[in-house]
Design a protein around this motif. Sequence first.
Motif, PDB file in Angstrom:
ATOM      1  N   LEU A 219       0.833  -1.209   0.000  1.00 42.01           N
ATOM      2  CA  LEU A 219       0.000   0.000   0.000  1.00 42.01           C
ATOM      3  C   LEU A 219       0.864   1.254   0.000  1.00 42.01           C
ATOM      4  N   GLY A 220       1.946   1.221  -0.791  1.00 38.42           N
ATOM      5  CA  GLY A 220       2.743   2.420  -0.989  1.00 38.42           C
ATOM      6  C   GLY A 220       3.772   2.701   0.088  1.00 38.42           C
TER       7      GLY A 220
ATOM      8  N   ARG B  61      -7.491 -12.406  -2.911  1.00 36.40           N
ATOM      9  CA  ARG B  61      -8.413 -11.712  -3.808  1.00 36.40           C
ATOM     10  C   ARG B  61      -8.975 -12.646  -4.885  1.00 36.40           C
TER      11      ARG B  61
ATOM     12  N   ARG C 155     -12.664 -16.205  -2.992  1.00 36.84           N
ATOM     13  CA  ARG C 155     -13.791 -16.481  -2.105  1.00 36.84           C
ATOM     14  C   ARG C 155     -14.657 -17.649  -2.599  1.00 36.84           C
ATOM     15  N   HIS C 156     -14.763 -17.759  -3.929  1.00 38.91           N
ATOM     16  CA  HIS C 156     -15.689 -18.753  -4.468  1.00 38.91           C
ATOM     17  C   HIS C 156     -15.067 -20.126  -4.632  1.00 38.91           C
TER      18      HIS C 156
ATOM     19  N   GLU D 220       6.953  -3.687  -5.393  1.00 36.48           N
ATOM     20  CA  GLU D 220       5.498  -3.756  -5.261  1.00 36.48           C
ATOM     21  C   GLU D 220       4.899  -4.640  -6.350  1.00 36.48           C
TER      22      GLU D 220
ATOM     23  N   GLU E 216       5.849  -3.895 -12.605  1.00 35.48           N
ATOM     24  CA  GLU E 216       5.893  -2.609 -13.311  1.00 35.48           C
ATOM     25  C   GLU E 216       6.573  -1.523 -12.494  1.00 35.48           C
ATOM     26  N   THR E 217       6.673  -1.712 -11.176  1.00 36.00           N
ATOM     27  CA  THR E 217       7.197  -0.631 -10.345  1.00 36.00           C
ATOM     28  C   THR E 217       8.681  -0.787 -10.035  1.00 36.00           C
TER      29      THR E 217
ATOM     30  N   GLU F  84      13.963   4.190  -4.979  1.00 35.87           N
ATOM     31  CA  GLU F  84      13.666   4.470  -3.573  1.00 35.87           C
ATOM     32  C   GLU F  84      14.602   3.713  -2.646  1.00 35.87           C
TER      33      GLU F  84
ATOM     34  N   ARG G 279      -4.458 -19.329 -25.614  1.00 38.02           N
ATOM     35  CA  ARG G 279      -5.197 -19.341 -26.870  1.00 38.02           C
ATOM     36  C   ARG G 279      -4.240 -19.090 -28.029  1.00 38.02           C
TER      37      ARG G 279
END
Lengths: 269, 658
Positions: free
Chosen positions: B39-40, B150, B153-154, B265, B268-269, B276, B633
């Motif tokens: 979260l940054g 994420r 749940r199913h 993260e 791409e970051t 940093e 595919r």
Amino acid sequence: MSVALHQHPRAHPVGEVLLSVENVSLSFGGVNALTDVSFDVREHEVRAIIGPNGAGKSSMLNVLNGVYHPQKGTIRLRGKSFHDMVSHEAAAMGIARTFQNIALFKGMTVLDNILTGRNLKMRSNFLQQALWWGPARREELVHRHAVEEVIDFLEIQHVRKTPVGRLPYGLQKRVELARALAAEPKILLLDEPMAGMNLEEKQDMCRFILDVNDHYGTTIVLIEHDMGVVMDISDRVVVLDYGRKIGDGTPEEIRGNQAVIDAYLGVTH
Amino acid sequence: MATRVGPSSALDTLDTFPKLLLHHAKARGDRPAIREKDLGIWQTWTWKRFADEVRALACGLAEQGLKRGDHLALVCDNRPRLYAMLCATQCLGAVPVALYQDSAAAEMTFPIQNAEITHALAEDQEQVDKLLEILPQCPKLRHIYYDDPRGMRHYKQPELMAYERLIELGRASFRRDPAFIEGEIAKGVADDPAAMFFTSGTTGVPKGVVLTHHALIDRSRAAAEFEGLTDRDVVLAYLPPAWIGQNIFSYAQPFVTGYCICCPESAETVMVDMREIGPSYYFAPPRVLENLLTQVSIRMEDAGAVKRWLYRVFMNLAQRVGGALLDGQSVGPLDRLLYAIGDFIIYAPLRNVLGMGRVRVAYTAGEAIGPDLFKFYRSIGINLKQLYGSTETSVFVCIQPNGQVKADTVGPAVPGVELKFTPQRELLIRSPGLFKEYYKNPQATLEAKDAEGWFRTGDAGYVDPDGHLKIIDRVKDVGALADGTLFAPKYLENKLKFFPYIQEAVAFGDKREEVCAFINIDMEAVGNWAERRNMPYSGYVDLATRDEVNELLRECVEKVNADLAQEPELANSQIHRFLTLHKALDADDEELTRTRKVRRGFIAEKYATLIDALYSGKESVHIEAKVRYEDGRTGSISADLKIRGAKTFPPAAAKKAA
């Protein structure tokens, strides 16, 4: 495109009528944009509004959002009717939206843009915010956290600090969705969220819309041109033509509706 | 070797990774072990926290039935949890097997079946889906844990369990019997297998390389001492964990020295995260360095005239004296002054943009690096060095020592390693870091490693007068033209690839009269080049088949030819004709390995018609090709590829033309 919606039992099953539009008519001078339109939106559903160019789709969205005030008819939110609602009141009641032509602050970073979506939730006053003191500071931490969760949810970490104007179109659309989500809306109005996107971007956007609906239980009203998309992700569809409602029902029903086929769809397939 | 009297003395020997972990938790419990941006914000696990997580996790895995000698698959990006799982597996004497996350489901079947994998950690829904897809073919796989809940749940499959749930089980078990896990760790000995890596295999099926704790720890320690690494160093963990190098730099070496690793993260970051963090110890394959340089060049081309001029002037200066300064050679006072000015206005900011402002030691390996690319980084003051090694040797075989860096060699052998050569110039290695075996493949093990412990690398090379190893090509790829002169395809391809416009090249010429080549454009660089010329194009195929682009590439090829003409042994290998491929060579189409090496044989077979066209003297050739997308595919594209001739130079006339 195949984005299967209800493979699984939904975490937020479609519930009671949340928003109802009753006999709404809207005209600009002599032009009737909407004539006697009625439909409802149930809690937690994905509701699409479709129609040919000039059918009154965006006008309808602007009415829901309090930008336009219909000359006739009523809009009820949870049974309570509203007259002359203005857009900031709509926002305060939990209605957030995105725009057909992106309306972001181009020179601001993605993070700051999304933070503006939290504006209505900020309680500290201007002076406190300017000094970044006491409650303002604590509050900002909460808002930043909420914004980061949205960034994580929509997978835009890599552009967090990039000015929006430098992003490709598809990503800008996603940032706009993020800003709307940051307001933690009950109802999300999406004005052509997939216009001008390529197939891959559309698929991504579909997934995010469904994820939002599934994860946060947000009720979604969307306008869309791409029939494939609409039929895949909506629970129910309203069809407008020349400002009148000509169809309303599940995607299957709409596919079989002769009036709709004549006006818009061509042949069923 | 110490005799084992009891658990406590066994724990003190530090001959396995779990024992090292417990040692660090005691010796530097409050120092950072792993950082991750969540979260940054960068969140830190100290060594103590790391050890607690591993203990609980190992107890959980034991509850779930993971036993000594079992295998556990890791299909996960660089996360603290991945490394905790890796160590927890080792605590129980089981063997972690990291798999490439970008593999298609079908590619994972072989390793999972071959290693009889029973447990797996999947990063997220995407990886879980892949594992569930191949579950019917892999009946031994009973438990799949997932990190990110994420979208999960199913899922109701009985095999699935969230990481959170696993560690809860483990914590409860740890409370009941805290002594259990230390007992398990104490049972581990140096010669136990510590990890298994499936080699990408440019030919044939992948092989599982089994490495012991001793091999990995010994080589990690030797290299750490060679470079003087300490627990103050910082590393960015950004390469696939399934690759041996990632394990060495982000697991084995931190466990030996106690330094901290940082997990980006997302993929791409990486660039932002690297700036940093400011790592002090860095590894990048040539491809990554090349991409970085391409980005820098593109951004410089878009800069204003004054900046471009400054950049050009100071980069020329850096080319001249930068490397010498880094090597501590004598440089005139005026150049020193100018370089100091350049450092202030160009080099230091550039290093900062690249995230290499604090890099003390940087390595590159995996493929030969273009000398100009290599010199670029060294000239702006980054201590980039080459090393040589492979999965079978626990990486470290040769490292270039500080101050003795030559662009075309990989340096002398690291202490403990012996080198020798066969008459065919094939390099043989004996080292404490050698692999134990290819898993369940005694035949291959025997072929690769003889009774005296010499490992056949398959690389052709020699040791130069300074004792530095020089690698020419793969032994099996080195061939001869029809007239009998040496043909080293990789050498040519590397020369071509140094041009920013060329992403990949494949040279053909073995047993032929002359050399021809396939070329892949670099979409970003050529796209930018086209845009600046107001040249419209609709996509990759269109751009690759444009006359202007092919003309540009012809110039590149001719420069390579001019270069080759100056090397007497290779003057006959000049490239006579080439064509630009309609699509990028891709690992999903099996044209490259997962580590992005060209699979020469496969390409020659797949594009046989194109090669025939190259040698038949046709002007153009039509191709219709299947492409496979990441989700498995397939689709097809067709294009008319133009074939270009390139000027070649007689060895004598070369100087003028270049």
